[in-house]
Scaffold this active site. Structure first.
Site, PDB file in Angstrom:
ATOM      1  N   SER A  65     -12.296  -5.433   9.394  1.00 20.49           N
ATOM      2  CA  SER A  65     -11.622  -4.951   8.199  1.00 20.49           C
ATOM      3  C   SER A  65     -12.661  -4.651   7.133  1.00 20.49           C
ATOM      4  CB  SER A  65     -10.661  -6.024   7.689  1.00 20.49           C
ATOM      5  OG  SER A  65     -10.303  -5.782   6.351  1.00 20.49           O
ATOM      6  N   ASP A  93      -2.245  -2.910   7.904  1.00 12.49           N
ATOM      7  CA  ASP A  93      -3.278  -3.779   8.468  1.00 12.49           C
ATOM      8  C   ASP A  93      -3.142  -5.200   7.945  1.00 12.49           C
ATOM      9  OD1 ASP A  93      -4.060  -1.342   9.432  1.00 12.49           O
ATOM     10  OD2 ASP A  93      -6.178  -1.635   9.031  1.00 12.49           O
ATOM     11  N   CYS A 116       0.819  -1.219   0.000  1.00 13.07           N
ATOM     12  CA  CYS A 116       0.000   0.000   0.000  1.00 13.07           C
ATOM     13  C   CYS A 116       0.850   1.265   0.000  1.00 13.07           C
ATOM     14  CB  CYS A 116      -0.914   0.033   1.228  1.00 13.07           C
ATOM     15  SG  CYS A 116      -1.911  -1.431   1.480  1.00 13.07           S
ATOM     16  N   CYS A 164      -5.058  -2.303  -1.069  1.00 16.39           N
ATOM     17  CA  CYS A 164      -5.888  -3.490  -1.307  1.00 16.39           C
ATOM     18  C   CYS A 164      -7.064  -3.131  -2.215  1.00 16.39           C
ATOM     19  CB  CYS A 164      -6.372  -4.052   0.012  1.00 16.39           C
ATOM     20  SG  CYS A 164      -5.011  -4.509   1.111  1.00 16.39           S
ATOM     21  N   CYS A 199      -2.282   3.205   3.038  1.00 14.20           N
ATOM     22  CA  CYS A 199      -3.044   2.195   3.778  1.00 14.20           C
ATOM     23  C   CYS A 199      -4.146   2.833   4.628  1.00 14.20           C
ATOM     24  CB  CYS A 199      -2.100   1.356   4.633  1.00 14.20           C
ATOM     25  SG  CYS A 199      -2.835  -0.187   5.229  1.00 14.20           S
ATOM     26  N   ASP A 200      -5.010   1.987   5.157  1.00 11.43           N
ATOM     27  CA  ASP A 200      -6.306   2.368   5.726  1.00 11.43           C
ATOM     28  C   ASP A 200      -6.313   3.617   6.610  1.00 11.43           C
ATOM     29  OD1 ASP A 200      -6.777  -0.061   4.573  1.00 11.43           O
ATOM     30  OD2 ASP A 200      -7.641  -1.011   6.333  1.00 11.43           O
ATOM     31  N   LYS A 201      -5.473   3.655   7.634  1.00 12.17           N
ATOM     32  CA  LYS A 201      -5.544   4.733   8.630  1.00 12.17           C
ATOM     33  C   LYS A 201      -4.853   6.002   8.157  1.00 12.17           C
ATOM     34  CE  LYS A 201      -7.471   1.485  10.818  1.00 12.17           C
ATOM     35  NZ  LYS A 201      -7.194   0.489   9.779  1.00 12.17           N
ATOM     36  N   GLU A 256      -8.904  -5.227  14.414  1.00 11.46           N
ATOM     37  CA  GLU A 256      -9.841  -5.772  13.435  1.00 11.46           C
ATOM     38  C   GLU A 256      -9.948  -7.285  13.569  1.00 11.46           C
ATOM     39  OE1 GLU A 256      -9.313  -2.496   9.864  1.00 11.46           O
ATOM     40  OE2 GLU A 256      -8.463  -4.486   9.603  1.00 11.46           O
TER      41      GLU A 256
END
Length: 558
Positions: A473, A83, A51, A196, A124-126, A447
């Site tokens: 997730s 993650d 990511c 992702c 990435c996510d955060k 998660e």
């Protein structure tokens, strides 16, 4: 005319700051540069995951674009947590924590260095909510640049993504995958740089933030390694100059109506439950109260139209190929489901941005018309009841049904659930309860992708529900309810559940109930003792001391 270097001139043009100016000359700035606005370019780039592995290169493109606009761009870095790598381990306890560390560190550097504007290159996510939270707090011209999605992997003609690797474990437990295919899936699921690829948390947040107005059109759907992504980075300099000249700041963009647009995008795309936490926290950064009820109202009025993984067929690269997120926004605007008058980082309104955007391709099947939705109402459902008096968040795609009643199978962490699936403890009709995984109890609200993936991979997805005070997730699918508040660590009802108790989940009337008498619950509560915090020092200990509940966005500055 607006002074575009109103922050940096404190350092660059004040004769009482000779040491600061000496340092700036030392890094190569010229006399002329001292009169230019300074733009902090923050990258969450690092080598440790797909990511983020390419973000530092994108940041260099951003810097080139900034310099082309007669501005000074200065790159700095902040952290990121993968993650995908940390899921199912103690490392996942640091994931949500990293969101607030990212926000704090960007706020710290930009404030201390007196930058006039911020460009954040994130993956990435955060990374996304963390950077936007910082932008809201700082309230200086700012744009988020998403690193883009990964391409799909391939194994024996089958299209793969990161969840393919997670679910391969459940298939291994169930003896439905060969050792060769197990290894083949793992080695080929992630073919290079990018976040992702499904409508998991990274793409959910990128899409929501584009709808919010804090990123440029197509930012969320431009693939990571595409020429379009490179051009977006080069164009960011021109865009940030417009914001500086017009003095357009995050609080001008991140209004309540803009957050309504973001929530609409999350629901229509079938996005991650994490968006509930993150949008509430982002709204908090600009002093807007966003609540669980706001999400329920959106879900009541907005259908799920995108056939995207984890519940559907397609990936973000497929959505981009048929028009991308701007084409989706155009469709929603034409059908009066978006506010077109909200300001964005282009300096124009949503409606102005979309006026000349091509529509979704004719005949495409990635994003369905309103008359034939995948789900007539939203997949994010806010549930209340004696198990969650302060609320919880269910992700109901429509494949699971809208009612589940079963016997509780209780676990005090997520790791032992994997053994439970492997050993056959978890059976059809069970409601798996994973507790002491909340913001304080985790600490860090990890998660549950590994347990849910094991359940799905073992073929139990349609016959087992899972509830938790932790998170899910964006890759999770199945009958799942998370963010249960109050959490177990605070003595919430989830702490009182025993094996064999009957639990009822009804998403038609938005309830989650433990079928135990009030007298019995009172008795259990009197016998319950709060456990010691799992962290006694360091960042997790500090986090547990100041974090708010999941229903308040898990913010740490309230």
């Amino acid at each position: 005319m607006n002074t575009i270097n109103k922050y940096s001139k404190t350092i660059t043009q004040d004769e009482t700051q000779p040491a600061a100016q000496a340092m700036l000359y030392g890094i190569g700035l010229t006399e002329a540069d001292m009169y230019k606005a300074q733009v902090g370019i923050v990258s969450t780039g690092y080598e440790g995951n797909t990511c983020n592995m390419h973000l530092n290169d994108l940041a260099k493109d951003v810097k080139f674009g900034v310099a082309s606009e007669n501005l000074v761009g200065l790159i700095f870095n902040t952290i990121g947590v993968s993650d995908g790598i940390s899921n199912g381990t103690d490392g996942m306890r640091f994931s949500l924590v990293s969101r607030d560390i990212i926000a704090d560190s960007i706020e710290t550097v930009v404030s201390a260095q007196w930058y006039d504007a911020v460009l954040a290159v994130v993956g990435c996510d955060k990374n996304m909510p963390g950077s936007v939270m910082a932008m809201g707090r700082l309230n200086r011209p700012a744009i988020m640049i998403y690193g883009g999605s990964i391409h799909s992997g391939k194994w024996k003609g089958e299209s793969l993504n990161i969840v393919s690797a997670f679910e391969a474990l459940g298939k291994k437990f169930n003896n439905t995958i060969t050792p060769e295919d197990f290894k083949g899936v793992i080695k080929n699921a992630c073919p290079g740089a990018g976040a992702c690829g499904g409508m998991y948390t990274a793409n959910t947040m990128a899409s929501a933030i584009e709808a919010l107005g804090m990123s440029l059109p197509y930012s969320s759907s431009n693939p990571a390694l595409s020429q379009e992504k490179k051009q977006e980075c080069l164009d960011a300099g021109k865009a940030i100059r417009v914001l500086l000249e017009k003095d357009i700041k995050p609080k001008d963009i991140m209004t309540k109506k803009a957050f309504e647009n973001a929530m609409t995008m999350v629901v229509v795309l079938g996005g991650s439950t994490n968006a509930v936490l993150h949008l509430i926290a982002m709204a908090h950064s600009v002093d807007i109260e966003l609540t669980l009820q706001d999400f329920q109202k959106t879900s009541n009025n907005i259908p799920v139209l995108a056939d995207l993984k984890p519940s559907g067929k397609y990936l973000m690269e497929d959505l981009h190929a048929v028009g991308g997120v701007p084409a989706v926004m155009k469709y929603l605007l034409e059908n009066k489901l978006l506010h077109g008058d909200c300001l964005t980082v282009t300096g124009k309104t949503v409606a102005e941005n979309l006026a000349n955007i091509p529509s979704l391709h004719q005949g495409q099947t990635v994003f369905l018309p309103l008359k034939t939705p995948l789900k007539a109402t939203g997949h994010l459902q806010i549930l209340y009841g004696n198990l969650a008096p302060e609320g919880s968040v269910a992700k109901i795609s429509g494949n699971e049904g809208d009612f589940f009643e079963g016997k509780a199978k209780v676990y005090n962490d997520e790791y032992t659930v994997i053994d439970g699936v492997k050993n056959g403890e978890v059976a059809s009709g069970d409601v798996v309860v994973i507790r002491y995984c909340g913001p304080k109890g985790g600490p860090g609200m990890p998660e549950m992708l590994k347990p849910t993936s094991a359940i799905m991979g073992a073929g139990l997805g349609k016959n087992v529900a899972l509830i938790t005070d932790g998170r899910f997730s964006g890759g999770t699918h199945g009958f799942v309810v998370g963010h249960i508040t109050p959490e177990a660590y605070d003595g919430g009802t989830i702490a009182l559940v025993k094996d064999g108790d009957t639990i009822t989940i009804n998403t038609k009337n938005n309830t989650i109930q433990l079928k135990v008498s009030e007298e019995e619950l009172t008795k259990r509560k009197s016998e319950w003792k709060q456990p010691k915090l799992k962290a006694t020092k360091g960042v997790l200990y500090k986090y547990a001391q100041c974090v708010s509940s999941a229903s308040k966005g898990c913010v740490t500055d309230n």
